[in-house]
Design an enzyme around this catalytic site. Structure first.
Site, PDB file in Angstrom:
ATOM      1  N   CYS A 188       5.407  -2.242  16.515  1.00  0.00           N
ATOM      2  CA  CYS A 188       5.036  -1.086  17.336  1.00  0.00           C
ATOM      3  C   CYS A 188       3.578  -1.280  17.736  1.00  0.00           C
ATOM      4  O   CYS A 188       2.744  -1.686  16.928  1.00  0.00           O
ATOM      5  CB  CYS A 188       5.233   0.209  16.561  1.00  0.00           C
ATOM      6  SG  CYS A 188       6.958   0.441  16.063  1.00  0.00           S
ATOM      7  N   CYS A 195      -1.351   7.585   9.032  1.00  0.00           N
ATOM      8  CA  CYS A 195      -0.161   7.024   9.666  1.00  0.00           C
ATOM      9  C   CYS A 195      -0.527   5.883  10.599  1.00  0.00           C
ATOM     10  O   CYS A 195      -1.431   6.015  11.416  1.00  0.00           O
ATOM     11  CB  CYS A 195       0.530   8.099  10.486  1.00  0.00           C
ATOM     12  SG  CYS A 195       1.425   9.200   9.454  1.00  0.00           S
ATOM     13  N   GLY A 253       6.250  -0.944   6.832  1.00  0.00           N
ATOM     14  CA  GLY A 253       7.608  -1.454   7.009  1.00  0.00           C
ATOM     15  C   GLY A 253       8.567  -0.461   7.635  1.00  0.00           C
ATOM     16  O   GLY A 253       8.298   0.732   7.733  1.00  0.00           O
ATOM     17  N   GLU A 254       9.680  -1.002   8.087  1.00  0.00           N
ATOM     18  CA  GLU A 254      10.777  -0.200   8.648  1.00  0.00           C
ATOM     19  C   GLU A 254      11.816  -0.037   7.538  1.00  0.00           C
ATOM     20  O   GLU A 254      12.524  -0.999   7.180  1.00  0.00           O
ATOM     21  CB  GLU A 254      11.375  -0.931   9.861  1.00  0.00           C
ATOM     22  CG  GLU A 254      12.757  -0.493  10.283  1.00  0.00           C
ATOM     23  CD  GLU A 254      12.887   0.993  10.634  1.00  0.00           C
ATOM     24  OE1 GLU A 254      12.137   1.489  11.478  1.00  0.00           O
ATOM     25  OE2 GLU A 254      13.781   1.646  10.036  1.00  0.00           O
ATOM     26  N   GLU A 285       0.835  -1.191   0.000  1.00  0.00           N
ATOM     27  CA  GLU A 285       0.000   0.000   0.000  1.00  0.00           C
ATOM     28  C   GLU A 285       0.879   1.253   0.000  1.00  0.00           C
ATOM     29  O   GLU A 285       1.946   1.276   0.618  1.00  0.00           O
ATOM     30  CB  GLU A 285      -0.906  -0.006   1.240  1.00  0.00           C
ATOM     31  CG  GLU A 285      -1.840  -1.209   1.238  1.00  0.00           C
ATOM     32  CD  GLU A 285      -2.651  -1.350   2.523  1.00  0.00           C
ATOM     33  OE1 GLU A 285      -2.662  -0.409   3.344  1.00  0.00           O
ATOM     34  OE2 GLU A 285      -3.280  -2.406   2.692  1.00  0.00           O
ATOM     35  N   SER A 312      10.855   8.015  14.559  1.00  0.00           N
ATOM     36  CA  SER A 312       9.547   7.787  15.191  1.00  0.00           C
ATOM     37  C   SER A 312       9.768   7.616  16.687  1.00  0.00           C
ATOM     38  O   SER A 312      10.053   6.520  17.157  1.00  0.00           O
ATOM     39  CB  SER A 312       8.909   6.521  14.601  1.00  0.00           C
ATOM     40  OG  SER A 312       8.749   6.677  13.222  1.00  0.00           O
ATOM     41  N   LEU A 313       9.648   8.694  17.415  1.00  0.00           N
ATOM     42  CA  LEU A 313      10.014   8.677  18.834  1.00  0.00           C
ATOM     43  C   LEU A 313       8.863   8.159  19.706  1.00  0.00           C
ATOM     44  O   LEU A 313       8.989   7.165  20.398  1.00  0.00           O
ATOM     45  CB  LEU A 313      10.436  10.090  19.258  1.00  0.00           C
ATOM     46  CG  LEU A 313      11.171  10.198  20.578  1.00  0.00           C
ATOM     47  CD1 LEU A 313      12.463   9.399  20.581  1.00  0.00           C
ATOM     48  CD2 LEU A 313      11.457  11.660  20.916  1.00  0.00           C
ATOM     49  N   HIS A 314       7.771   8.870  19.701  1.00  0.00           N
ATOM     50  CA  HIS A 314       6.491   8.432  20.291  1.00  0.00           C
ATOM     51  C   HIS A 314       6.479   8.306  21.815  1.00  0.00           C
ATOM     52  O   HIS A 314       5.427   8.010  22.397  1.00  0.00           O
ATOM     53  CB  HIS A 314       6.007   7.102  19.695  1.00  0.00           C
ATOM     54  CG  HIS A 314       5.956   7.092  18.210  1.00  0.00           C
ATOM     55  ND1 HIS A 314       5.494   8.155  17.460  1.00  0.00           N
ATOM     56  CD2 HIS A 314       6.323   6.141  17.314  1.00  0.00           C
ATOM     57  CE1 HIS A 314       5.579   7.856  16.174  1.00  0.00           C
ATOM     58  NE2 HIS A 314       6.084   6.660  16.046  1.00  0.00           N
ATOM     59  N   ASN A 362      -4.217   7.780  14.938  1.00  0.00           N
ATOM     60  CA  ASN A 362      -5.275   7.323  14.040  1.00  0.00           C
ATOM     61  C   ASN A 362      -5.709   5.925  14.468  1.00  0.00           C
ATOM     62  O   ASN A 362      -4.891   4.997  14.456  1.00  0.00           O
ATOM     63  CB  ASN A 362      -4.750   7.284  12.595  1.00  0.00           C
ATOM     64  CG  ASN A 362      -4.363   8.669  12.119  1.00  0.00           C
ATOM     65  OD1 ASN A 362      -5.190   9.563  12.069  1.00  0.00           O
ATOM     66  ND2 ASN A 362      -3.090   8.861  11.809  1.00  0.00           N
ATOM     67  N   CYS A 377       3.705   8.806   0.027  1.00  0.00           N
ATOM     68  CA  CYS A 377       4.189   7.990   1.138  1.00  0.00           C
ATOM     69  C   CYS A 377       4.333   6.557   0.631  1.00  0.00           C
ATOM     70  O   CYS A 377       3.348   5.959   0.171  1.00  0.00           O
ATOM     71  CB  CYS A 377       3.185   8.069   2.289  1.00  0.00           C
ATOM     72  SG  CYS A 377       3.600   7.010   3.677  1.00  0.00           S
ATOM     73  N   CYS A 393       0.315   0.130  15.686  1.00  0.00           N
ATOM     74  CA  CYS A 393       0.436   0.188  14.227  1.00  0.00           C
ATOM     75  C   CYS A 393      -0.189  -1.033  13.561  1.00  0.00           C
ATOM     76  O   CYS A 393       0.101  -2.173  13.927  1.00  0.00           O
ATOM     77  CB  CYS A 393       1.916   0.286  13.871  1.00  0.00           C
ATOM     78  SG  CYS A 393       2.229   0.160  12.114  1.00  0.00           S
ATOM     79  N   CYS A 429       5.700  -5.778   8.712  1.00  0.00           N
ATOM     80  CA  CYS A 429       6.822  -5.218   9.469  1.00  0.00           C
ATOM     81  C   CYS A 429       7.092  -6.104  10.675  1.00  0.00           C
ATOM     82  O   CYS A 429       6.157  -6.614  11.304  1.00  0.00           O
ATOM     83  CB  CYS A 429       6.500  -3.798   9.934  1.00  0.00           C
ATOM     84  SG  CYS A 429       7.889  -2.995  10.780  1.00  0.00           S
ATOM     85  N   SER A 485      12.153   7.339   7.177  1.00  0.00           N
ATOM     86  CA  SER A 485      11.841   7.297   8.613  1.00  0.00           C
ATOM     87  C   SER A 485      12.383   6.010   9.225  1.00  0.00           C
ATOM     88  O   SER A 485      12.609   5.018   8.525  1.00  0.00           O
ATOM     89  CB  SER A 485      10.334   7.381   8.840  1.00  0.00           C
ATOM     90  OG  SER A 485       9.740   6.145   8.591  1.00  0.00           O
TER      91      SER A 485
HETATM   92  S1  SF4 Z   1       5.264   1.982  13.066  1.00  0.00           S
HETATM   93 FE1  SF4 Z   1       6.643   1.495  11.343  1.00  0.00          FE
HETATM   94  S2  SF4 Z   1       8.299   0.297  12.312  1.00  0.00           S
HETATM   95 FE2  SF4 Z   1       6.590   0.283  13.773  1.00  0.00          FE
HETATM   96  S3  SF4 Z   1       5.442  -1.605  13.290  1.00  0.00           S
HETATM   97 FE3  SF4 Z   1       4.511   0.094  12.100  1.00  0.00          FE
HETATM   98  S4  SF4 Z   1       5.519  -0.011  10.110  1.00  0.00           S
HETATM   99 FE4  SF4 Z   1       6.802  -1.174  11.551  1.00  0.00          FE
END
Ligand code: SF4
Length: 357
Positions: free
Chosen positions: A129, A348, A174-175, A105, A229-231, A305, A118, A132, A125, A206
């Site tokens: 996280c 996101c 994905g990362e 996607e 991506s700190l969060h 989101n 994007c 996500c 992934c 990112s």
């Molecule tokens: S936020 Fe990014 S790194 Fe974390 S699980 Fe989702 S896709 Fe993977």
């Protein structure tokens, strides 16, 4: 072998995708077959600048090369993507079916000022996280460079390439730094002056915090922007939200981000997803401001989101505003990301096979 001496070779296995070749690698491939290297420049211009994908129509190539080109590199793209538009028509989610049946996607987001594409770097992934949708899928596989470039082309085709300038962010599924080689090769292809000629300043990669790969990226001198991506502002909370933090905690991550920013001369974006009642306290805002001041950075706040099945809540608009107001005087360049594509499951953290209604 020369340009003119290429011969058809029936029964050869399918040739590698053109869209996975940087111009240098394509020239190497041509060179091995006796085709002058500058022919790679011409083919790049045809495909990326004149949008010509029929080798027979590339009129400045010798007839032998035209008829042989697709056996050297396949010019076909993945089939027509499924496209879903948001209710305001500004955001589009693209679902591409890849050769092996995997789905990926990508999302285009338009504002008055700019178009941002994007793109995804993996199917699924591994980093899990906790907020996500992609993380819920687990890792299916890495994308190849051509599959990353194909996402950009699919979105450009859909927009009829009306936007001369656009930005690309590797913030889809994905990362990206877990698939560093393919991501970097895709960046080289997109950046190439004979390709889409996309300035490195228009590309942002990112990461959720793969410290060795941040350092590796810095050495490659691609000059792309880095978004972290700190969060969370404590290791205790970040260990829960972004489990890779257990391996590379906040201090190490910010050290690597600082070094990266100093090496490429760009500010790092600190991405901070606001989860209602979890990481949106005034103490969090104060710690985030301190982090942001310690390196060349800008802060991007992302109100969460929702993802079905996950317990997190989006903070109220008042809570988001209060957090931002606390940051503004103390942190450089704070923005609140518009929620784009929430009605498409395209915002996101929402990419992962969720279907638009
Ligand atoms: S936020 Fe990014 S790194 Fe974390 S699980 Fe989702 S896709 Fe993977």
């Amino acid at each position: 072998m020369t340009d003119a001496s290429l011969n058809p070779t029936p029964g050869l296995p399918k040739s590698p995708s053109f869209y996975g070749f940087s111009r240098g690698r394509l020239a190497d491939r041509f060179g091995e077959l006796g085709v002058p290297r500058y022919r790679a420049d011409q083919v790049f211009s045809w495909v990326y600048q004149k949008r010509m994908r029929d080798a027979l129509q590339m009129t400045n190539l010798p007839a032998a090369l035209r008829s042989q080109l697709t056996s050297l590199c396949d010019l076909a793209l993945p089939g027509t993507p499924k496209v879903f538009a948001s209710s305001d028509g500004m955001t589009h989610k693209f679902v591409l079916d890849l050769q092996d049946g995997a789905r990926v996607e990508a999302v285009s987001m338009r504002t008055e000022k700019r178009l941002t594409l994007c793109v995804s770097s993996q199917v699924g992934c591994a980093l899990k996280c906790s907020f996500c949708a992609t993380g819920l899928m687990g890792l299916k596989r890495n994308l190849r460079a051509e599959e990353i470039v194909a996402q950009v082309i699919a979105m450009g085709d859909y927009n009829d390439w009306q936007d001369e300038r656009f930005n690309i962010v590797f913030m889809g599924m994905g990362e990206p730094l877990a698939n560093l080689d393919a991501v970097c090769e895709a960046v080289r292809i997109l950046h190439d002056e004979r390709g889409l000629n996309l300035g490195a300043r228009r590309i942002t990669v990112s990461t959720s915090g793969l410290v060795p790969q941040i350092r590796e990226l810095a050495k490659l001198d691609l000059q792309v922007g880095l978004a972290v991506s700190l969060h969370a502002t404590t290791d205790e909370l970040r260990d829960q939200l972004v489990p890779v933090n257990k391996r590379w905690p906040i201090a190490e991550l910010l050290d690597a981000a600082r070094e990266y920013g100093n090496t490429v001369g760009r500010r790092t974006t600190l991405e901070y997803t606001l989860l209602g009642g979890v990481n949106d306290s005034m103490a969090d805002a104060d710690r985030l401001a301190k982090f942001a001041r310690a390196l060349p950075s800008k802060v991007n706040l992302i109100p969460y989101n929702p993802v079905p099945g996950l317990q997190w809540k989006r903070p109220t608009p008042e809570a988001v505003e209060a957090f931002a107001q606390r940051l503004y005087p103390h942190a450089p360049a704070v923005t609140i990301r518009d929620t784009k594509g929430g009605d498409l499951w395209a915002a996101c953290g929402q990419l992962g096979g969720l279907s638009p209604s």
